[in-house]
Design a protein around this motif. Structure first.
Motif, mmCIF file in Angstrom:
data_model
loop_
_atom_site.group_PDB
_atom_site.id
_atom_site.type_symbol
_atom_site.label_atom_id
_atom_site.label_comp_id
_atom_site.label_asym_id
_atom_site.label_seq_id
_atom_site.Cartn_x
_atom_site.Cartn_y
_atom_site.Cartn_z
ATOM 1 N N SER A 1 0.837 -1.213 0.000
ATOM 2 C CA SER A 1 0.000 0.000 0.000
ATOM 3 C C SER A 1 0.863 1.250 0.000
ATOM 4 O O SER A 1 0.517 2.260 -0.629
ATOM 5 N N THR A 2 1.984 1.184 0.706
ATOM 6 C CA THR A 2 2.898 2.336 0.687
ATOM 7 C C THR A 2 3.358 2.618 -0.731
ATOM 8 O O THR A 2 3.432 3.782 -1.155
ATOM 9 N N LEU B 1 -3.460 4.639 -16.140
ATOM 10 C CA LEU B 1 -2.932 3.666 -15.195
ATOM 11 C C LEU B 1 -3.855 3.647 -13.973
ATOM 12 O O LEU B 1 -4.147 4.691 -13.403
ATOM 13 N N LEU B 2 -4.300 2.457 -13.612
ATOM 14 C CA LEU B 2 -5.226 2.339 -12.493
ATOM 15 C C LEU B 2 -4.555 1.527 -11.385
ATOM 16 O O LEU B 2 -4.068 0.424 -11.626
ATOM 17 N N LEU B 3 -4.522 2.114 -10.187
ATOM 18 C CA LEU B 3 -3.931 1.427 -9.045
ATOM 19 C C LEU B 3 -5.062 0.893 -8.172
ATOM 20 O O LEU B 3 -5.829 1.676 -7.612
ATOM 21 N N LEU B 4 -5.172 -0.410 -8.070
ATOM 22 C CA LEU B 4 -6.255 -1.003 -7.278
ATOM 23 C C LEU B 4 -5.650 -1.604 -6.003
ATOM 24 O O LEU B 4 -4.867 -2.547 -6.066
ATOM 25 N N ASP B 5 -6.042 -1.037 -4.857
ATOM 26 C CA ASP B 5 -5.468 -1.467 -3.588
ATOM 27 C C ASP B 5 -6.448 -2.415 -2.893
ATOM 28 O O ASP B 5 -7.406 -1.973 -2.270
ATOM 29 N N GLU B 6 -6.220 -3.677 -3.016
ATOM 30 C CA GLU B 6 -7.060 -4.731 -2.447
ATOM 31 C C GLU B 6 -8.542 -4.558 -2.766
ATOM 32 O O GLU B 6 -9.372 -4.437 -1.871
ATOM 33 N N PRO B 7 -8.882 -4.545 -4.034
ATOM 34 C CA PRO B 7 -10.284 -4.314 -4.413
ATOM 35 C C PRO B 7 -11.201 -5.472 -4.044
ATOM 36 O O PRO B 7 -12.417 -5.294 -3.980
ATOM 37 N N ALA B 8 -10.646 -6.659 -3.789
ATOM 38 C CA ALA B 8 -11.501 -7.816 -3.502
ATOM 39 C C ALA B 8 -11.675 -8.064 -2.009
ATOM 40 O O ALA B 8 -12.401 -8.988 -1.628
ATOM 41 N N GLU C 1 -3.290 -7.341 -4.075
ATOM 42 C CA GLU C 1 -4.366 -8.226 -3.655
ATOM 43 C C GLU C 1 -3.848 -9.363 -2.790
ATOM 44 O O GLU C 1 -2.743 -9.857 -2.967
ATOM 45 N N HIS C 2 -4.684 -9.722 -1.821
ATOM 46 C CA HIS C 2 -4.398 -10.903 -1.013
ATOM 47 C C HIS C 2 -5.124 -12.131 -1.544
ATOM 48 O O HIS C 2 -4.746 -13.254 -1.252
ATOM 49 N N VAL C 3 -6.196 -11.868 -2.294
ATOM 50 C CA VAL C 3 -6.983 -12.995 -2.801
ATOM 51 C C VAL C 3 -6.238 -13.616 -3.975
ATOM 52 O O VAL C 3 -6.214 -13.071 -5.078
ATOM 53 N N MET C 4 -5.576 -14.757 -3.719
ATOM 54 C CA MET C 4 -4.636 -15.309 -4.685
ATOM 55 C C MET C 4 -5.305 -15.748 -5.974
ATOM 56 O O MET C 4 -4.738 -15.605 -7.054
ATOM 57 N N GLU C 5 -6.532 -16.285 -5.877
ATOM 58 C CA GLU C 5 -7.149 -16.765 -7.113
ATOM 59 C C GLU C 5 -7.377 -15.618 -8.087
ATOM 60 O O GLU C 5 -7.273 -15.803 -9.302
ATOM 61 N N LEU C 6 -7.658 -14.428 -7.543
ATOM 62 C CA LEU C 6 -7.843 -13.268 -8.405
ATOM 63 C C LEU C 6 -6.509 -12.839 -9.021
ATOM 64 O O LEU C 6 -6.400 -12.672 -10.238
ATOM 65 N N VAL C 7 -5.483 -12.706 -8.190
ATOM 66 C CA VAL C 7 -4.189 -12.226 -8.690
ATOM 67 C C VAL C 7 -3.622 -13.224 -9.711
ATOM 68 O O VAL C 7 -3.175 -12.835 -10.790
ATOM 69 N N MET C 8 -3.652 -14.479 -9.343
ATOM 70 C CA MET C 8 -3.063 -15.486 -10.217
ATOM 71 C C MET C 8 -3.851 -15.601 -11.526
ATOM 72 O O MET C 8 -3.292 -15.896 -12.575
ATOM 73 N N GLY C 9 -5.159 -15.369 -11.446
ATOM 74 C CA GLY C 9 -5.994 -15.575 -12.615
ATOM 75 C C GLY C 9 -5.973 -14.429 -13.604
ATOM 76 O O GLY C 9 -6.223 -14.633 -14.785
#
Lengths: 294, 247, 123
Positions: free
Chosen positions: B41-42, B167-174, B203-211
């Protein structure tokens, strides 16, 4: 209408200008205890304009507004960098400094057999523009309210515009507003200047209503009340501060039902509201509810 | 498109971000993962300009960002969402999008007065599209504060899009979403890429990041410990150590 | 039409006229905080009789909020004298506003300290 009713309605109108100016800053997220200073700047400037320089009142009032805006911007420039309470304290300090400057301000010129002009703590008498033109209190009342309605029309127009929504946005969360591309510093400076001009217009009218002003007219009591009117009436609409003024001056003062206890009731009312309705009677939710019904 | 060169940010003695190098190319979806407190986040806040760099340099489309204020970065085309949802709660859903229309395109298309004091009709079409994209059309007149959690997340994304970002910065959207909502979010991110928007996804939600990502950088203690395709990162021993048994 | 005339009036500049002078002498009645006042008006040194006079008062701090209801003054015993009873919110410093109607129209402002022994002009 009798003289007293005219007086009360005039006072409600005059107070509304400075209450609206404090409200405007509140909406943009700044608590100012200093709007009375710009009311004072406007009163002195317009008084000097008509009584000493022989200008017509409309010109003097415009000059007063320009000076009020400039003074407010000058105070805002260094202080808006301060956050929250520090800004509030800075406005209070700046307002007191300006009041002391009024006390030190001596500039009199001879007109006929009289010396006219600001005379420090002795005040500035002889702002007789209305009397010299035979303008009756009732006519003056009409002028005050026509100007106030004009200001309200502008406020309500802005309220429905993107500018109005943006002001509320930066009042709500300035950091988020910055992230959404809003130039918060510049917009706030604009708000502060507009508030200064509005308070100065009220001051210009006040000086001509009273024919006499003195530094003590512009002390902290005026600032506290102006701010309180917005907080009581509500931040959701520009009618909020007007409701606050009407409640205090129109009901508590004019009915004299509470006499000397009025200030205690007023203080208590503010305290209770801050607990139960921190954004005033007509807050954003109430206004939104009313609009969705309309 | 975006280049972080040896970027550091220290808070007192804490090295939140420490000598980070990262490149994001046009049209990519880049994931930024790491354990809590690893500096993700920093990093977003540094790119968005919320606080200054301790050292290093960030360059966006050949322009160094050091002296560009927060609102100026949005005008260059960098928009963001927040880890903890931030909305203008006292404004309606519609107004939240309206006030966020601060892109250079919107500035040049309408005059100063039309943009600030003009009515709502001129922008109705554009905002309707945003509302449709984020499935919020039926809530457009609701106060943002009254929305459900999932709706608020969608509004945050729509608000960032209202600025026409490159450029879009998404900080843990899920964060806090259920499986169905995550599926919808994933589809939206894919749609954004189709529109030519580059995305940095924390993201912490791995299925989203990996997918959804093309490339992933892994942070730990403010430093990049791995970078590569989702498959490469998943099999990286340093990553496993940081997530599973790590000091 | 009246409004148009007013606007014309608003745009003109001023001319001086001979001023009315006023002074005030009040006695405390003993009742909270009611004062019986004698007002003396003069113009060019001559007593000014026959004016329609109403007397109001403001406090110097927040004059728009602390003001008393203006009362009509009666003619007093001597030429140029008028009598009025003021009911103040509290003792202390007040700005007394004398509004003259009738043949002479004016607004005079005088400052007095109201105490339990009576009034004294503000220094």
């Amino acid at each position: 209408m009798d003289e007293y009713a005219i007086g009360v309605l005039t006072n409600i109108g005059l107070f509304s200008f400075v209450a609206l100016s404090a409200w405007l800053l509140l909406v943009a997220g700044e608590l100012s205890f200093g709007q009375q200073a710009f009311f004072g700047v406007g009163a002195y400037a317009a008084g000097i304009g008509t009584a000493m320089l022989g200008w017509p009142l409309p010109l003097a009032a415009l000059a007063a507004m320009a000076l009020g805006a400039a003074a407010a911007a000058l105070v805002g420039l260094p202080t808006l960098r301060l956050r929250g309470l520090y800004f509030t304290m800075a406005t209070l300090a700046a307002a007191e400094m300006l009041r002391i400057l009024f006390e030190l301000f001596h500039w009199q010129i001879a007109l006929g057999d009289e010396r006219i002009g600001p005379d420090g703590t002795q005040g500035f008498r002889g702002i007789r523009w209305m009397l010299e033109r035979g303008i009756e209190p009732l006519d003056f009342l009409a002028m005050v309210w026509i100007l106030l309605i004009g200001v309200m029309v502008i406020f309500l127009r802005v309220e429905n515009s993107r500018l109005g929504a943006t002001l509320r946005a930066l009042g709500h969360d300035p950091e988020l507003a910055r992230s959404a591309g809003i130039d918060v510093d510049r917009l706030k400076l604009g708000v502060v200047a507009a508030g200064g001009a509005l308070a100065a217009l009220g001051g210009a009218l006040f000086a001509h209503h009273n024919t006499y002003i003195e530094p003590r007219n512009f002390d902290i009591m005026l600032g506290v009340h102006s701010l309180a009117y917005g907080l009581i009436g509500g931040l959701g609409t520009a009618f909020g501060p007007l409701l606050g003024v009407v409640l205090d001056i129109g009901v508590l003062e004019a009915t004299r039902s509470l006499q000397g206890y009025r200030m205690i009731v007023f203080g208590g009312l503010v305290a209770v509201l801050l607990v139960f309705r921190p954004r005033g009677l007509l807050d954003e939710r109430v206004v939104h509810w009313i609009r969705s019904r309309a | 498109m975006l280049e972080l060169k040896a970027v550091s940010r220290h808070f007192g003695g804490v090295r939140a971000v420490d000598g980070l190098d990262l490149t994001v190319n046009e049209g990519e979806i880049v994931g930024l993962i790491g354990p809590n407190g690893s500096g993700k986040s920093t990093t977003v806040n540094l790119i968005a300009g919320l606080f200054p760099l301790t050292a290093g340099e960030i360059v966006f489309r050949k322009q160094p960002l050091r002296d560009v204020p927060v609102h100026g970065r949005l005008k260059l085309g960098i928009a963001r969402t927040f880890q903890s949802i931030r909305l203008f709660g006292q404004l309606s859903v519609w107004q939240n999008l309206w006030v966020a229309q601060n892109s250079p395109e919107d500035r040049s298309r309408r005059g100063f007065f039309a943009r600030w004091l003009g009515g709502q009709t001129q922008v109705r079409e554009e905002i309707a599209q945003l509302l449709e994209f984020s499935a919020l059309g039926h809530k457009q007149n609701e106060l943002a504060a009254n929305l459900s959690f999932g709706e608020q997340r969608r509004l945050e994304l729509a608000r960032a899009l209202a600025a026409r970002p490159k450029l879009l910065l998404l900080d843990e959207p899920a964060a806090g979403m259920n499986a169905e909502e995550i599926g919808q979010l994933r589809q939206r991110i894919v749609d954004l890429r189709a529109k030519g928007i580059t995305v940095v996804l924390i993201e912490h939600v791995m299925e989203l990041v990996m997918g959804v990502t093309d490339r992933i950088a892994v942070l730990n203690f403010g430093q990049k410990i791995a970078e590569g395709t989702p498959a490469q990162v998943q099999s990286d021993p340093a990553v496993k150590k940081a997530y599973l048994g790590g000091s | 039409m009246r409004f148009l005339l007013l606007i014309c009036v608003f745009l003109t500049t001023s001319a001086a006229a001979q001023r009315v002078d006023a002074n005030l002498d009040c006695k405390y009645t003993g009742k909270d905080f009611i004062y019986d006042c004698v007002i003396r008006l003069s113009r060019g040194g001559e007593p000014l009789s026959g004016a329609q006079l109403s007397v109001g008062a403001d406090m110097p701090s927040m004059p728009m909020a602390h003001s008393i209801k203006p009362v009509k003054a009666r003619s007093g015993k001597k030429p140029g004298e008028y009598a009025a009873r003021l009911d103040l919110e509290m003792p202390g410093e007040w700005t007394v506003k004398l509004r003259l109607a009738g043949p002479v129209r004016d607004l005079l402002i005088v400052h007095y300290n109201f105490t339990e022994s009576g009034t004294a002009p503000r220094k």
